[in-house]
Design a protein around this motif. Structure first.
Motif, PDB file in Angstrom:
ATOM      1  N   LYS A 168       0.951  -1.169   0.046  1.00  0.00           N
ATOM      2  CA  LYS A 168       0.040   0.100   0.060  1.00  0.00           C
ATOM      3  C   LYS A 168       0.849   1.039  -0.174  1.00  0.00           C
ATOM      4  CE  LYS A 168      -1.988   2.104   3.442  1.00  0.00           C
ATOM      5  NZ  LYS A 168      -2.290   3.738   3.202  1.00  0.00           N
ATOM      6  N   ARG A 169       1.862   1.133   0.929  1.00  0.00           N
ATOM      7  CA  ARG A 169       2.814   2.403   0.955  1.00  0.00           C
ATOM      8  C   ARG A 169       3.497   2.614  -0.450  1.00  0.00           C
ATOM      9  NH1 ARG A 169       3.340   0.324   6.317  1.00  0.00           N
ATOM     10  NH2 ARG A 169       5.113  -0.742   5.799  1.00  0.00           N
ATOM     11  N   LEU A 170       4.063   1.613  -0.926  1.00  0.00           N
ATOM     12  CA  LEU A 170       4.641   1.618  -2.274  1.00  0.00           C
ATOM     13  C   LEU A 170       3.776   2.150  -3.452  1.00  0.00           C
ATOM     14  CD1 LEU A 170       6.861  -1.989  -1.966  1.00  0.00           C
ATOM     15  CD2 LEU A 170       7.610   0.445  -1.618  1.00  0.00           C
ATOM     16  N   ARG A 171       2.795   1.691  -3.513  1.00  0.00           N
ATOM     17  CA  ARG A 171       1.468   2.115  -4.383  1.00  0.00           C
ATOM     18  C   ARG A 171       1.375   3.563  -4.179  1.00  0.00           C
ATOM     19  NH1 ARG A 171      -0.795  -3.025  -3.662  1.00  0.00           N
ATOM     20  NH2 ARG A 171      -2.124  -1.938  -2.036  1.00  0.00           N
ATOM     21  N   LYS A 172       1.174   4.026  -3.001  1.00  0.00           N
ATOM     22  CA  LYS A 172       1.258   5.595  -2.666  1.00  0.00           C
ATOM     23  C   LYS A 172       2.586   6.363  -3.372  1.00  0.00           C
ATOM     24  CE  LYS A 172       2.360   7.091   1.649  1.00  0.00           C
ATOM     25  NZ  LYS A 172       2.247   7.326   2.871  1.00  0.00           N
ATOM     26  N   TYR A 173       3.677   5.834  -3.035  1.00  0.00           N
ATOM     27  CA  TYR A 173       4.926   6.350  -3.751  1.00  0.00           C
ATOM     28  C   TYR A 173       4.920   6.358  -5.170  1.00  0.00           C
ATOM     29  CZ  TYR A 173       9.601   7.938  -2.827  1.00  0.00           C
ATOM     30  OH  TYR A 173      10.818   8.528  -2.807  1.00  0.00           O
ATOM     31  N   ASP A 174       4.309   5.240  -5.602  1.00  0.00           N
ATOM     32  CA  ASP A 174       4.126   5.222  -7.202  1.00  0.00           C
ATOM     33  C   ASP A 174       3.290   6.119  -7.642  1.00  0.00           C
ATOM     34  OD1 ASP A 174       6.094   3.083  -7.513  1.00  0.00           O
ATOM     35  OD2 ASP A 174       4.382   1.682  -7.502  1.00  0.00           O
ATOM     36  N   LYS A 175       2.353   6.541  -6.983  1.00  0.00           N
ATOM     37  CA  LYS A 175       1.313   7.872  -7.415  1.00  0.00           C
ATOM     38  C   LYS A 175       2.165   9.143  -7.388  1.00  0.00           C
ATOM     39  CE  LYS A 175      -3.608   7.338  -6.771  1.00  0.00           C
ATOM     40  NZ  LYS A 175      -4.585   7.630  -6.141  1.00  0.00           N
ATOM     41  N   LEU A 176       2.965   9.218  -6.394  1.00  0.00           N
ATOM     42  CA  LEU A 176       3.666  10.370  -6.176  1.00  0.00           C
ATOM     43  C   LEU A 176       4.717  10.558  -7.337  1.00  0.00           C
ATOM     44  CD1 LEU A 176       5.003  12.930  -4.598  1.00  0.00           C
ATOM     45  CD2 LEU A 176       6.164  11.251  -3.268  1.00  0.00           C
ATOM     46  N   LYS A 177       5.185   9.472  -7.707  1.00  0.00           N
ATOM     47  CA  LYS A 177       6.307   9.531  -8.797  1.00  0.00           C
ATOM     48  C   LYS A 177       5.637   9.967 -10.178  1.00  0.00           C
ATOM     49  CE  LYS A 177       9.469   5.847  -7.121  1.00  0.00           C
ATOM     50  NZ  LYS A 177       9.628   4.437  -7.252  1.00  0.00           N
ATOM     51  N   GLU A 178       4.297   9.289 -10.404  1.00  0.00           N
ATOM     52  CA  GLU A 178       3.550   9.807 -11.406  1.00  0.00           C
ATOM     53  C   GLU A 178       3.191  11.215 -11.279  1.00  0.00           C
ATOM     54  OE1 GLU A 178      -0.177   7.336 -11.868  1.00  0.00           O
ATOM     55  OE2 GLU A 178       1.241   5.668 -11.263  1.00  0.00           O
ATOM     56  N   GLU A 179       2.922  11.661 -10.217  1.00  0.00           N
ATOM     57  CA  GLU A 179       2.738  13.250 -10.188  1.00  0.00           C
ATOM     58  C   GLU A 179       3.821  13.996 -10.822  1.00  0.00           C
ATOM     59  OE1 GLU A 179       0.245  14.943  -6.677  1.00  0.00           O
ATOM     60  OE2 GLU A 179       0.637  16.772  -7.394  1.00  0.00           O
ATOM     61  N   LEU A 180       4.891  13.752 -10.072  1.00  0.00           N
ATOM     62  CA  LEU A 180       6.154  14.266 -10.448  1.00  0.00           C
ATOM     63  C   LEU A 180       6.652  14.483 -11.692  1.00  0.00           C
ATOM     64  CD1 LEU A 180       8.467  13.241  -7.193  1.00  0.00           C
ATOM     65  CD2 LEU A 180       7.075  15.370  -7.584  1.00  0.00           C
ATOM     66  N   GLU A 181       6.121  13.377 -12.388  1.00  0.00           N
ATOM     67  CA  GLU A 181       6.624  13.332 -13.969  1.00  0.00           C
ATOM     68  C   GLU A 181       6.078  14.312 -14.634  1.00  0.00           C
ATOM     69  OE1 GLU A 181       8.915  11.604 -15.651  1.00  0.00           O
ATOM     70  OE2 GLU A 181       9.231   9.772 -14.197  1.00  0.00           O
ATOM     71  N   GLN A 182       4.767  14.922 -14.106  1.00  0.00           N
ATOM     72  CA  GLN A 182       4.173  15.886 -14.747  1.00  0.00           C
ATOM     73  C   GLN A 182       4.368  17.375 -14.486  1.00  0.00           C
ATOM     74  OE1 GLN A 182       1.851  14.416 -16.866  1.00  0.00           O
ATOM     75  NE2 GLN A 182       2.626  12.525 -15.964  1.00  0.00           N
ATOM     76  N   LEU A 183       5.461  17.304 -13.458  1.00  0.00           N
ATOM     77  CA  LEU A 183       5.726  18.757 -12.929  1.00  0.00           C
ATOM     78  C   LEU A 183       7.223  18.792 -13.369  1.00  0.00           C
ATOM     79  CD1 LEU A 183       4.554  18.389  -9.084  1.00  0.00           C
ATOM     80  CD2 LEU A 183       3.337  19.575 -11.097  1.00  0.00           C
ATOM     81  N   GLU A 184       7.590  20.129 -13.289  1.00  0.00           N
ATOM     82  CA  GLU A 184       8.911  20.597 -13.703  1.00  0.00           C
ATOM     83  C   GLU A 184       9.866  20.317 -12.344  1.00  0.00           C
ATOM     84  OE1 GLU A 184      10.128  24.694 -13.841  1.00  0.00           O
ATOM     85  OE2 GLU A 184      11.502  24.361 -15.681  1.00  0.00           O
ATOM     86  N   THR A 185      10.746  19.177 -12.466  1.00  0.00           N
ATOM     87  CA  THR A 185      11.371  18.747 -11.211  1.00  0.00           C
ATOM     88  C   THR A 185      12.953  18.914 -11.603  1.00  0.00           C
ATOM     89  OG1 THR A 185      11.262  16.681 -12.112  1.00  0.00           O
ATOM     90  CG2 THR A 185       9.729  17.141 -10.259  1.00  0.00           C
ATOM     91  N   VAL A 186      13.262  19.330 -12.868  1.00  0.00           N
ATOM     92  CA  VAL A 186      14.696  19.544 -13.330  1.00  0.00           C
ATOM     93  C   VAL A 186      14.364  20.714 -14.231  1.00  0.00           C
ATOM     94  CG1 VAL A 186      16.536  18.756 -14.871  1.00  0.00           C
ATOM     95  CG2 VAL A 186      15.226  17.031 -13.226  1.00  0.00           C
ATOM     96  N   LYS A 187      15.362  21.705 -13.875  1.00  0.00           N
ATOM     97  CA  LYS A 187      15.127  22.979 -14.499  1.00  0.00           C
ATOM     98  C   LYS A 187      16.674  23.296 -15.393  1.00  0.00           C
ATOM     99  CE  LYS A 187      12.872  26.438 -11.583  1.00  0.00           C
ATOM    100  NZ  LYS A 187      12.843  27.494 -10.763  1.00  0.00           N
ATOM    101  N   SER A 188      16.583  23.843 -16.613  1.00  0.00           N
ATOM    102  CA  SER A 188      17.994  23.841 -17.555  1.00  0.00           C
ATOM    103  C   SER A 188      17.907  25.369 -17.852  1.00  0.00           C
ATOM    104  CB  SER A 188      17.778  23.235 -18.419  1.00  0.00           C
ATOM    105  OG  SER A 188      17.463  21.883 -18.442  1.00  0.00           O
ATOM    106  N   TYR A 189      19.161  26.017 -17.791  1.00  0.00           N
ATOM    107  CA  TYR A 189      19.235  27.253 -18.132  1.00  0.00           C
ATOM    108  C   TYR A 189      20.516  27.045 -19.451  1.00  0.00           C
ATOM    109  CZ  TYR A 189      17.654  27.481 -13.350  1.00  0.00           C
ATOM    110  OH  TYR A 189      16.872  27.353 -12.290  1.00  0.00           O
ATOM    111  N   GLY A 190      20.426  27.837 -20.323  1.00  0.00           N
ATOM    112  CA  GLY A 190      21.176  28.030 -21.419  1.00  0.00           C
ATOM    113  C   GLY A 190      21.407  26.830 -22.238  1.00  0.00           C
ATOM    114  N   GLN A 191      22.396  27.004 -23.118  1.00  0.00           N
ATOM    115  CA  GLN A 191      22.815  25.781 -24.151  1.00  0.00           C
ATOM    116  C   GLN A 191      24.093  25.561 -24.430  1.00  0.00           C
ATOM    117  OE1 GLN A 191      20.901  23.610 -25.463  1.00  0.00           O
ATOM    118  NE2 GLN A 191      18.914  24.576 -24.397  1.00  0.00           N
ATOM    119  N   GLY A 192      24.453  24.171 -24.707  1.00  0.00           N
ATOM    120  CA  GLY A 192      25.948  23.929 -24.825  1.00  0.00           C
ATOM    121  C   GLY A 192      26.126  22.460 -24.658  1.00  0.00           C
ATOM    122  N   LYS A 193      27.192  22.025 -25.175  1.00  0.00           N
ATOM    123  CA  LYS A 193      27.645  20.571 -25.261  1.00  0.00           C
ATOM    124  C   LYS A 193      28.206  20.086 -23.969  1.00  0.00           C
ATOM    125  CE  LYS A 193      26.818  19.833 -29.693  1.00  0.00           C
ATOM    126  NZ  LYS A 193      25.598  18.987 -29.588  1.00  0.00           N
TER     127      LYS A 193
END
Lengths: 269, 549
Positions: free
Chosen positions: B428-453
């Protein structure tokens, strides 16, 4: 009243002092009303009481029931937190919490199931085991001295201090009921034989006497508290040692209400 | 002048910190963006403290330079320690009555002597108001008008305001204007430390109770909140009491937050496991300082990532966030508190000495509101741990019997030792955590700035310096805002096409780099700093430049 105890399988040993304490607690809960009660238990034999009482409860870690109870009271002053603990919880692992909750006069009730041994871990000495106590970690007898919790709580500022005995159910029910009703930090030390590891039943029956109903001054209460040092045979006084009324910690805290964030941020411009 | 740096320094107790805050508010009153970095030692009186203020008319610049435009010295040591930082054409402002400064010839900077002792005597004021005289002199030297200066001073100098204003007015009138400030840039914005931003963000998300034991650099959250009517605060006997009190508080239905630095957080760790097992909603602010052990109490480190990601015994789940500036601290604090109540688990908000105690402008471009959690009807048949994943909440006091527990348990919260029941509840707790992970996929959890190799990954307060240091370099900066559950997909997407991946951290072993490797991301290089000081723009730029040459 029967709906205060759940039909959960009870795993205390036959003859355990916890039955007497649970019975008195049940009657006290019936008296104050079970909806407002939050039973908070620690770790050890006593802790199982959370599984047995049909009230809201927190079955928490070893030694931490007292701050948990203060948090409940701080959050919702209508609730009646009853913090259980064994001697291991209260006088070993969590003794700092006990002293500080008494000092701040937190409006909670503390019931200590003091069987004077770590029972569930199969018999080691605690802070109230007598010197010389032979347990699995003290085969030659414990070399440490005991603490006197009643004396300690009087010094720390507890405003309701009593000692009960699981073999004196009527008095114990009265003390618990009064302790819950007392506006302030209520401390009830309960002598409880462990029928398997440290069966003090006969010795307590011999040594225990009920104090007359009286209101002692603090110094008189302290004198009474040191009459028995948790080492000698007794006599052992039970009943109310001391009661005092002063403002509680929780009623001294300002209240909760919604914050106007824009007004708050305006101050930082 | 539209972009400049000020250092104000003195002995502890001389008011350099207060002066720094006033200067920041002075330029904020013209709509300029300000940032204040605090540097102080672990002592009460004496020593050397300084604040460095970055002022930029056009954009937020949350970092300090090695070169400065103004030096305000409350004592001689300040001049000795910092005069080499003054640019050509910079201005040294000091109390010429009490400091006999031996300045090198041809130093290239201008000197503004303020006869502070005389001014104080003339105003019959207290010696503690020396800093007011220096602030007023600086204000005049850059062409601030007196009315605006007076307005800011009277708002911030709440004790003996009239005397302070008198001192300021004399100093202001005796000083000549040497520079010309750029035109006003708009309305002033809230100016807050990171700790205060964390507090306000949490209030936005419904914070009711805050409990903490004092520990630098987390103490500021508590000292801010004690002055906010409506929020209850408590300071119990130790951090173990803090977290257990908080568990009782949240169990009884109030949104509760706690905070500490590494040592106090370590004391909480057993109870963090209890939060997970009892599914008690809680946000914990972890403000890092340089460790191990007592370490360097008033200086920065990012050394507790390993610990935060693994804290709590047992196979438990947590959410760990890492804001990098005041706005992110505000937003993620509120968001984290919402998440704690939505998913009923411990949320650890990681900050550090720099983010916690530095001062930022709050733009609130990303606003946060309280989200109501999933609650059940308050009826006698309520089961605390019912359901497939997230169990609806209820609180004691009504018909519902609410049983929270640290034992493995049945849906009703009664101890459970049978194999099927144990697996069912863990699932039950693991399924709850899976739900959280799914929600995080929809949010901006990693930001990027600028461009380069070259991709450079950083976290937390490094943001301020690295955004400045990487200006115009062919580098892509990548910042994870959530560190657990680790946003592996978003991180890999951000790194797509990168030929080289570099981690920048304020620790000696590259703790984030290890996390990345654990997710199959190869880190080719690390820029690590562990002298307990933050990156300066110039220092970090040199190291970034070496990556792309």
């Amino acid at each position: 009243m029967e709906n205060i105890i759940l039909p959960t399988t009870n795993t205390w040993c036959p003859g355990c002092g916890n039955f007497g304490i649970q019975n008195s607690l049940k009657e006290a809960i019936a008296e104050v009303g079970k909806e407002k009660v939050v039973v908070i238990s620690g770790i050890g034999c006593h802790g199982k009481i959370s599984d047995y009482v049909n009230t809201s409860s927190i079955y928490t870690l070893h030694g931490r029931t007292v701050p948990t109870g203060t948090g409940v009271k701080m959050s919702n002053p209508e609730l009646l937190p009853i913090c259980m603990g064994g001697d291991g919880d209260m006088y070993d692992e969590g003794i700092s919490h006990l002293v500080h909750a008494a000092k701040r006069n937190s409006n909670i009730t503390v019931l200590v199931h003091d069987n004077r041994t770590f029972a569930l871990t199969v018999n080691q000495p605690t802070s109230t085991s007598p010197q010389g106590y032979q347990g699995t970690t003290s085969p030659e007898g414990s070399v440490e001295y005991t603490i006197n919790p009643v004396d300690l709580m009087l010094s720390a500022g507890a405003t309701y201090v009593a000692r009960g005995f699981s073999g004196q159910p009527q008095q114990l029910t009265r003390l618990i009921t009064e302790g819950i009703a007392h506006p302030g930090f209520s401390f009830i030390e309960i002598l409880q034989p462990c029928v398997v590891w440290y069966n003090t039943f006969a010795a307590y029956n011999e040594a225990v006497y009920e104090m007359e109903n009286q209101e002692l001054e603090l110094q008189e209460a302290r004198n009474k508290a040191v009459e028995w040092d948790y080492q000698s045979e007794g006599p052992i006084a039970t009943g109310l040692f001391y009661r005092e009324h002063k403002p509680t910690y929780e009623e001294s805290l300002p209240g909760n209400f919604p914050v106007d964030v824009e007004a708050l941020l305006e101050k930082s411009k | 002048m539209d972009n400049f740096q000020i250092i104000v320094g003195g002995a502890a107790g001389e008011g350099s910190k207060k002066a720094g805050q006033i200067l920041a508010r002075l330029f904020n009153s013209r709509g300029f963006r300000v940032f204040v970095h605090e540097d102080y030692h672990s002592l009460i009186r004496g020593g050397h403290n300084f604040s460095q203020i970055t002022v930029n008319r056009d954009r937020q610049q949350n970092a300090i330079s090695e070169k400065i435009d103004f030096l305000l010295a409350l004592n001689e040591e300040t001049i000795t320690k910092h005069q080499h930082k003054l640019k050509d054409g910079g201005i040294l402002i000091y109390d010429s009555d009490s400091i006999e400064a031996e300045l090198p010839e041809d130093n290239g900077f201008e000197v503004l002597k303020v006869p502070a002792a005389n001014i104080i005597e003339e105003a019959e004021a207290s010696n503690l108001m020396k800093n007011t005289a220096l602030i007023a002199a600086l204000a005049k030297s850059v062409g601030m008008d007196w009315e605006k200066t007076k307005q800011v001073l009277s708002r911030l100098l709440t004790k003996e305001t009239d005397k302070n204003l008198q001192v300021a007015e004399i100093a202001f009138s005796q000083t000549e204007q040497l520079k010309e400030l750029a035109a006003e840039a708009g309305e002033p914005l809230p100016v807050l430390t990171g700790n205060s931003a964390i507090a306000v963000g949490a209030i936005r998300a419904g914070l009711e109770n805050y409990i903490a034991y004092p520990m630098t650099p987390a103490t500021g959250v508590l000292t801010y909140l004690v002055n906010v009517p409506g929020v209850k605060t408590a300071q119990p006997e130790n951090e173990i009491s803090v977290i257990n009190m908080a568990i009782g508080s949240a169990f009884a239905g109030r949104r509760t937050m706690i905070g500490s630095s590494g040592g106090g957080f370590a004391l909480m760790s057993e109870s963090i496991s209890l939060l997970a097992q009892s599914e008690t909603p809680m946000q914990i602010v972890l403000s890092q300082r340089m460790g191990p052990a007592t370490g360097v109490p008033t200086y920065v480190g990012q050394c507790d990532l390993d610990f935060a990601l693994n804290v709590g015994h047992g196979d438990m789940q947590r959410l760990v966030t890492a804001p990098g500036d005041g706005d992110e601290a505000y937003y993620l604090s509120g968001w984290g508190l919402n998440m704690a109540w939505k998913y009923q688990l411990p949320v650890i908000l990681m900050t550090d000495k720099e983010l916690s105690e530095n001062t930022y402008v709050l733009t609130r471009e990303q606003e946060i509101y309280k989200e109501e959690p999933n609650e059940a009807e308050n009826t006698a048949d309520y089961l605390r741990y019912d359901g497939e994943d997230i169990s609806p909440l209820q609180y004691p006091g009504g018909q519902a019997v609410v049983k929270a527990t640290g034992y493995e348990h049945t849906p009703g919260g009664i101890s459970e030792e049978e194999p099927e029941g144990i697996v069912a509840m863990q699932n039950k707790r693991l399924r709850k955590y899976d739900k959280l992970k799914e929600e995080l996929e929809q949010l901006e959890t990693v930001k990027s700035y600028g461009q380069g190799k070259v991709a450079v990954i950083f976290w937390g307060s490094v943001k301020g310096a690295i955004l400045e240091a990487a200006q115009d370099l062919p580098i892509k900066l990548v910042q994870p805002l959530v560190l657990q559950p680790f946003p592996e997909n978003q991180m890999k997407a951000a790194l797509e096409g990168a030929e080289k991946v570099v981690c920048v951290e304020l620790n000696s072993t590259g703790q984030l780099a290890r996390v990345l490797r654990g997710h199959g991301i190869e880190v080719n290089d690390k820029i690590l700093k562990y002298d307990a000081r933050p990156f300066t723009i110039e220092g970090l730029r040199e190291q970034l430049q070496a990556l792309v040459n």
